[in-house]
Enzyme design. Structure first.
Site, PDB file in Angstrom:
ATOM      1  N   CYS A 192       8.682  -3.549  -6.459  1.00 38.16           N
ATOM      2  CA  CYS A 192       9.300  -3.604  -7.789  1.00 38.16           C
ATOM      3  C   CYS A 192      10.813  -3.403  -7.676  1.00 38.16           C
ATOM      4  O   CYS A 192      11.505  -4.240  -7.115  1.00 38.16           O
ATOM      5  CB  CYS A 192       8.626  -2.631  -8.745  1.00 38.16           C
ATOM      6  SG  CYS A 192       9.078  -2.916 -10.479  1.00 38.16           S
ATOM      7  N   HIS A 239       3.283  -4.720  -8.775  1.00 40.97           N
ATOM      8  CA  HIS A 239       2.839  -3.394  -8.335  1.00 40.97           C
ATOM      9  C   HIS A 239       1.493  -3.509  -7.627  1.00 40.97           C
ATOM     10  O   HIS A 239       0.459  -3.596  -8.282  1.00 40.97           O
ATOM     11  CB  HIS A 239       2.703  -2.465  -9.542  1.00 40.97           C
ATOM     12  CG  HIS A 239       4.008  -2.104 -10.152  1.00 40.97           C
ATOM     13  ND1 HIS A 239       4.778  -1.051  -9.697  1.00 40.97           N
ATOM     14  CD2 HIS A 239       4.707  -2.663 -11.163  1.00 40.97           C
ATOM     15  CE1 HIS A 239       5.888  -0.976 -10.410  1.00 40.97           C
ATOM     16  NE2 HIS A 239       5.868  -1.947 -11.300  1.00 40.97           N
ATOM     17  N   GLU A 295      -0.119  -1.212  -6.222  1.00 46.26           N
ATOM     18  CA  GLU A 295      -0.906  -0.009  -6.530  1.00 46.26           C
ATOM     19  C   GLU A 295      -1.583  -0.090  -7.888  1.00 46.26           C
ATOM     20  O   GLU A 295      -2.457   0.718  -8.203  1.00 46.26           O
ATOM     21  CB  GLU A 295      -0.014   1.244  -6.442  1.00 46.26           C
ATOM     22  CG  GLU A 295       0.935   1.454  -7.595  1.00 46.26           C
ATOM     23  CD  GLU A 295       2.202   0.602  -7.584  1.00 46.26           C
ATOM     24  OE1 GLU A 295       3.043   0.822  -8.473  1.00 46.26           O
ATOM     25  OE2 GLU A 295       2.347  -0.268  -6.707  1.00 46.26           O
TER      26      GLU A 295
END
Length: 194
Positions: free
Chosen positions: A77, A175, A177
């Site tokens: 990011c 992202h 995650e």
């Protein structure tokens, strides 16, 4: 495996730590030069504003350290944007690992780009095991332009670099995650890089 997550006054770091824990990796959040240099893998995640993040890095000379690292390095990011040459966000000179400009999406009602979008034109071992059109989760108003270092793209108003790769440096705008199985595969592939 020793994994360092660079601490540089940005948000969203904890979710990356938790994602790595789910993969059996206990990473360390640090801005200590020796711990970062000694790590087998380095992750540079973040949410925030480019100029204040660069200021923090420069105050601690982490900008110099990052450029010297030789182990696999993964920007996420804001971490991807800061690895580029320049960001339109507050006219910020960034790290210059990728000779790429970071642009702001046009100021219309579709900014920021939030939600799920697909990856296209996959070109890297980092993306092994993913199908063309794999979906990832985005939250951003700025994007890296397409370049020879683009290893996957996404279309949102225009095509942009979803992922970049140069030497030991990898970077992703979305992202991992927060991107379910697709993100888990990308993180696992990064951890398996030699």
């Amino acid at each position: 495996m020793r994994v360092a997550i660079i601490k540089y006054n940005s948000g969203n770091v904890r979710s990356v730590l938790y994602a790595l824990e789910r993969l059996g990796i206990e990473a360390e959040l640090t801005d200590d030069w020796e711990k970062i240099k000694g790590a087998e893998k380095v992750i540079f995640p973040g949410q925030g504003e480019a100029s204040s993040a660069m200021r923090y890095l420069k105050e601690r000379k982490l900008d110099q350290l990052i450029k010297e690292l030789k182990q696999p390095f993964f920007g996420i990011c804001l971490g991807q944007q800061l690895l580029c040459e320049h960001s339109e966000e507050n006219d910020t000179t960034c790290l210059g690992i990728f000779p790429v400009k970071v642009r702001k999406f046009p100021p219309i009602d579709k900014v920021p780009h939030v939600g799920w979008n697909n990856l296209e034109n996959l070109k890297s071992p980092l993306l092994e095991g993913l199908d063309e059109e794999a979906f990832v989760y985005y939250v951003h108003s700025y994007y890296a332009e397409l370049s020879p270092f683009t290893i996957a793209s996404t279309h949102y108003m225009d095509n942009f670099s979803a992922l970049l790769h140069r030497d030991n440096f990898y970077a992703m705008q979305a992202h991992p995650e927060k991107s379910g199985l697709t993100g888990e595969i990308i993180l696992r592939n990064f951890l398996n890089l030699k």
